[in-house]
Design an enzyme around this catalytic site. Structure first.
Site, PDB file in Angstrom:
ATOM      1  N   SER A  20       0.820  -1.213   0.000  1.00  0.00           N
ATOM      2  CA  SER A  20       0.000   0.000   0.000  1.00  0.00           C
ATOM      3  C   SER A  20       0.855   1.266   0.000  1.00  0.00           C
ATOM      4  CB  SER A  20      -0.931  -0.005   1.208  1.00  0.00           C
ATOM      5  OG  SER A  20      -1.843  -1.073   1.128  1.00  0.00           O
ATOM      6  N   ARG A  24       1.299   4.276  -3.009  1.00  0.00           N
ATOM      7  CA  ARG A  24       1.103   5.695  -2.710  1.00  0.00           C
ATOM      8  C   ARG A  24       2.344   6.514  -3.028  1.00  0.00           C
ATOM      9  NH1 ARG A  24      -2.463   2.788  -0.367  1.00  0.00           N
ATOM     10  NH2 ARG A  24      -4.445   3.636   0.386  1.00  0.00           N
ATOM     11  N   GLY A  88      -6.368  -3.279  -7.975  1.00  0.00           N
ATOM     12  CA  GLY A  88      -7.434  -2.306  -7.792  1.00  0.00           C
ATOM     13  C   GLY A  88      -6.905  -0.942  -7.397  1.00  0.00           C
ATOM     14  N   ARG A 117     -14.334  -5.120 -10.698  1.00  0.00           N
ATOM     15  CA  ARG A 117     -14.261  -4.267  -9.516  1.00  0.00           C
ATOM     16  C   ARG A 117     -15.096  -3.006  -9.733  1.00  0.00           C
ATOM     17  NH1 ARG A 117      -9.283  -5.904  -6.911  1.00  0.00           N
ATOM     18  NH2 ARG A 117      -9.635  -4.414  -5.228  1.00  0.00           N
ATOM     19  N   SER A 163     -15.218   1.417  -1.053  1.00  0.00           N
ATOM     20  CA  SER A 163     -13.760   1.341  -1.068  1.00  0.00           C
ATOM     21  C   SER A 163     -13.150   2.660  -0.630  1.00  0.00           C
ATOM     22  CB  SER A 163     -13.254   0.994  -2.473  1.00  0.00           C
ATOM     23  OG  SER A 163     -11.834   1.032  -2.508  1.00  0.00           O
ATOM     24  N   GLN A 165     -10.257   3.397  -1.498  1.00  0.00           N
ATOM     25  CA  GLN A 165      -9.380   3.780  -2.609  1.00  0.00           C
ATOM     26  C   GLN A 165      -9.958   4.931  -3.429  1.00  0.00           C
ATOM     27  OE1 GLN A 165      -8.901   0.024  -4.593  1.00  0.00           O
ATOM     28  NE2 GLN A 165      -7.349  -0.699  -3.141  1.00  0.00           N
ATOM     29  N   ASP A 304      -8.667  -6.970   4.795  1.00  0.00           N
ATOM     30  CA  ASP A 304      -7.715  -7.922   4.238  1.00  0.00           C
ATOM     31  C   ASP A 304      -7.290  -8.973   5.254  1.00  0.00           C
ATOM     32  OD1 ASP A 304      -7.811  -6.692   1.795  1.00  0.00           O
ATOM     33  OD2 ASP A 304      -5.970  -5.537   2.060  1.00  0.00           O
ATOM     34  N   LYS A 331     -13.182  -7.665  -3.580  1.00  0.00           N
ATOM     35  CA  LYS A 331     -11.729  -7.564  -3.684  1.00  0.00           C
ATOM     36  C   LYS A 331     -11.283  -8.378  -4.901  1.00  0.00           C
ATOM     37  CE  LYS A 331     -10.724  -5.213   0.176  1.00  0.00           C
ATOM     38  NZ  LYS A 331      -9.828  -4.049   0.238  1.00  0.00           N
TER      39      LYS A 331
END
Length: 422
Positions: A20, A24, A88, A117, A163, A165, A304, A331
């Site tokens: 992650s 980023r 994703g 997704r 999400s 995200q 997760d 997911k």
């Protein structure tokens, strides 16, 4: 297919780099004012997808251990379709960044899992903020087409239950919107720590973020670049922690940063809830002792961890409830349904809920079956842990998909005592 024999897992490992934080740091480096240097970058396939995308959008990369990224003046329209593989995070982050190109259209797609997704709320937000983005199938799923030209920015409302995200994507791209962006939420944001991770990484690049669970504000201030060491990934180390516990071993996981936020650092609380002994060092965790008691867990902020928690619950006597993970159904796979199916194969009493699982553990798992994680890297690693603690050997298919996040996994665990046959 691989064969996993009952084993005892003990030893010491260094946690793999955070997937992650790698996503980023790379994404922010593309839109920064100055060069960035990123050390200890993840080499999983998902992060490699982000590496390909930033190259396609104009970033120049050099170095191996320390990767230097030289950004373009603004993201470029790629010469070809952006293939995001199964990531994703990649497709969601770069859907909004594709709106920031000077002109032209960007097409984003991925593998069969990624093309299922949900993307609709992010596409709607981009359109409300002055851009133009559509699903080619008009159902809110990839492939996507995004027009460049920049984003006006301003106010937008996003649902929080699908999400995090979507929020992180707009937070990063909001730094280059004309007016910045003010995101208000409908309901609480699931996986909230991932939003915190985005805010922290932006902060390290010189961008101040005002945020809480209801409102996020980003001013139009371009990131200044990063000099960042990616920390170890709690979530990718979690199956190994669980494996040591359920097999009666002991493992030390090094290379973790206990100060930077990570959703999956909640694995410490999960293990302690099961009665596992946890010792915290300055940058390490030592796990010892079998799971002893059933739990009631809400994993809304750390979905997760569902596969790992379900495996741990299978090895204790009593009724465990794992809830708050409806968003785990969208997911890489439907993790709720697949974990229920695979646990039943090996004799575990499982009740599937819309948002989680009830597991009536007997204290042991029979094993002796062929397990299928369905191309989901996190389920694969958790099923390896399940097989290691079972009474009989298990076969596990689709082992190649662990390369999405932890390509060294099947090299690391045999060194800890896991018996694997190919």
């Amino acid at each position: 297919m691989i064969l996993i024999r009952p084993s005892v897992i003990s030893g010491s490992i260094t946690a793999p780099p955070s997937k992650s934080y790698s996503h980023r740091a790379l994404t922010i480096s593309l839109i920064s004012e100055r060069d960035s240097k990123i050390s200890n970058l993840s080499r999983g396939r998902d992060v490699n997808a982000t590496l390909r995308v930033i190259r396609s959008m104009g970033a120049e990369l050099s170095g191996e251990a320390d990767v230097r990224i030289s950004p373009p003046p603004r993201p470029k329209v790629p010469e070809d379709v952006l293939d995001c593989g199964g990531s994703g995070t990649t497709i969601r982050f770069f859907t909004s960044i594709a709106s920031l190109t000077e002109r032209g259209y960007t097409v984003l797609t991925g593998n069969d899992s990624l093309r299922r997704r949900p993307m609709g709320p992010l596409l709607d937000a981009i359109n409300e903020l002055g851009g133009w983005a559509v699903s080619t199938r008009m159902d809110g799923t990839p492939p996507l087409v995004v027009r460049g030209g920049g984003l006006r920015g301003g106010n937008v409302v996003l649902p929080g239950d699908i999400s995090s995200q979507f929020f992180s994507s707009l937070m990063i791209s909001g730094t280059l919107m004309d007016e910045g962006v003010h995101i208000e939420t409908l309901g609480d944001i699931v996986s909230w720590p991932y939003v915190e991770m985005t805010a922290v990484t932006l902060g390290l690049a010189g961008v101040s973020v005002q945020y809480n669970r209801k409102s996020i504000k980003i001013r139009p201030v371009r990131p200044q670049g990063l000099d960042f060491v990616v920390p170890g990934d709690f979530g990718l180390a979690a199956p190994i922690m669980a494996m040591a516990s359920i097999t009666g071993g002991e493992v030390e996981v090094k290379g973790l940063d206990l100060d930077l936020p990570q959703a999956d650092s909640y694995i410490i609380d999960v293990l302690e809830a099961f009665g596992v002994n946890i010792s915290l060092g300055k940058s390490s965790i030592t796990v010892k002792g079998r799971p002893e008691r059933p739990v009631n867990l809400n994993l809304r902020d750390a979905p997760d961890l569902l596969p790992v928690a379900a495996v741990l619950a299978s090895f204790v006597k009593g009724r465990s409830e794992i809830k708050g993970v409806k968003h785990a159904r969208v997911k890489e796979s439907d993790r709720v349904a697949i974990m229920a199916r695979e646990l039943r194969k090996v004799g575990v009493d499982v009740i599937e809920l819309e948002d989680g699982l009830i597991i009536n553990g007997s204290g042991e798992v029979l094993g002796g079956k062929v397990l299928d994680p369905e191309k989901d890297h996190r389920i694969f690693m958790s099923l390896v842990a399940l097989a290691a603690g079972s009474k009989e050997s298990c076969g596990i298919t689709n082992e190649e998909w662990v390369r999405d996040s932890y390509p060294d996994f099947l090299n690391v665990v045999p060194a800890l005592g896991l018996e694997v046959r190919y």
